[in-house]
Design a protein around this motif. Structure first.
Motif, PDB file in Angstrom:
ATOM      1  N   THR A 167       0.839  -1.190   0.000  1.00  0.00           N
ATOM      2  CA  THR A 167       0.000   0.000   0.000  1.00  0.00           C
ATOM      3  C   THR A 167       0.877   1.244   0.000  1.00  0.00           C
ATOM      4  OG1 THR A 167      -1.736  -1.144   1.246  1.00  0.00           O
ATOM      5  CG2 THR A 167      -1.832   1.258   1.174  1.00  0.00           C
ATOM      6  N   LEU A 168       0.614   2.119  -0.966  1.00  0.00           N
ATOM      7  CA  LEU A 168       1.389   3.348  -1.107  1.00  0.00           C
ATOM      8  C   LEU A 168       0.565   4.529  -0.630  1.00  0.00           C
ATOM      9  CD1 LEU A 168       4.095   4.388  -2.283  1.00  0.00           C
ATOM     10  CD2 LEU A 168       2.883   4.772  -4.432  1.00  0.00           C
ATOM     11  N   SER A 169       1.198   5.422   0.118  1.00  0.00           N
ATOM     12  CA  SER A 169       0.512   6.623   0.583  1.00  0.00           C
ATOM     13  C   SER A 169       1.490   7.795   0.581  1.00  0.00           C
ATOM     14  CB  SER A 169      -0.040   6.405   1.999  1.00  0.00           C
ATOM     15  OG  SER A 169       1.003   6.106   2.902  1.00  0.00           O
ATOM     16  N   ARG A 170       0.949   9.002   0.623  1.00  0.00           N
ATOM     17  CA  ARG A 170       1.812  10.186   0.634  1.00  0.00           C
ATOM     18  C   ARG A 170       1.208  11.275   1.505  1.00  0.00           C
ATOM     19  NH1 ARG A 170       2.280  12.624  -5.281  1.00  0.00           N
ATOM     20  NH2 ARG A 170       3.152  14.448  -4.193  1.00  0.00           N
ATOM     21  N   ASP A 171       2.089  12.162   1.942  1.00  0.00           N
ATOM     22  CA  ASP A 171       1.680  13.327   2.705  1.00  0.00           C
ATOM     23  C   ASP A 171       2.177  14.538   1.929  1.00  0.00           C
ATOM     24  OD1 ASP A 171       1.555  15.514   4.472  1.00  0.00           O
ATOM     25  OD2 ASP A 171       1.750  14.215   6.215  1.00  0.00           O
ATOM     26  N   ASN A 172       1.272  15.231   1.274  1.00  0.00           N
ATOM     27  CA  ASN A 172       1.670  16.358   0.433  1.00  0.00           C
ATOM     28  C   ASN A 172       2.246  17.515   1.247  1.00  0.00           C
ATOM     29  OD1 ASN A 172       0.896  15.077  -1.948  1.00  0.00           O
ATOM     30  ND2 ASN A 172      -1.187  15.882  -1.840  1.00  0.00           N
TER      31      ASN A 172
END
Length: 121
Positions: free
Chosen positions: A68-73
């Protein structure tokens, strides 16, 4: 200087989990797509997963349902949660991002230094 710094690799048993993190640092105006690629010695680098700024993801078939890939802009970070790891996931994992530096002509592709993931009993 704009760069990507990775963390979180290591040795894990089959079926285990690891979390890779990557932070973009420097004088950055904007970050577009981010993601992870991996490479085994003697083979081409391959896509693992990517994520757009809006949060749309794309996964390699081999990792769908496990990673699972996630990001915090706000922090310019991207994380890859890897579950149910298999020996064939063993590789050097590289963070990738398209970024526009504050002092630059436009977007360019950047790579992290790579982090080793080894899945073995």
């Amino acid at each position: 200087q704009v760069q990507l710094v990775e963390s979180g690799g290591g040795l894990v048993q089959p079926g285990g989990s690891l979390r890779l993190s990557c932070a973009a640092s420097g004088s950055i105006a904007s970050v577009n797509d981010m993601g992870w690629y991996r490479q085994v010695t003697g083979k081409q680098r391959e896509l693992v997963a990517t994520i757009t700024r809006g949060g749309s993801t794309n996964y390699a078939d081999s990792v769908k349902g496990r990673f699972t890939l996630s990001r915090d802009n706000a922090k310019n970070t991207v994380s890859l949660q890897m579950n149910i790891l298999k020996p064939e996931d063993t590789a050097v994992y590289y963070c990738n991002a398209r970024m526009r530096p504050l002092l630059g002509l436009g977007y360019a592709e950047y790579w992290g230094q790579g982090t080793q993931v080894t899945v073995s009993s």
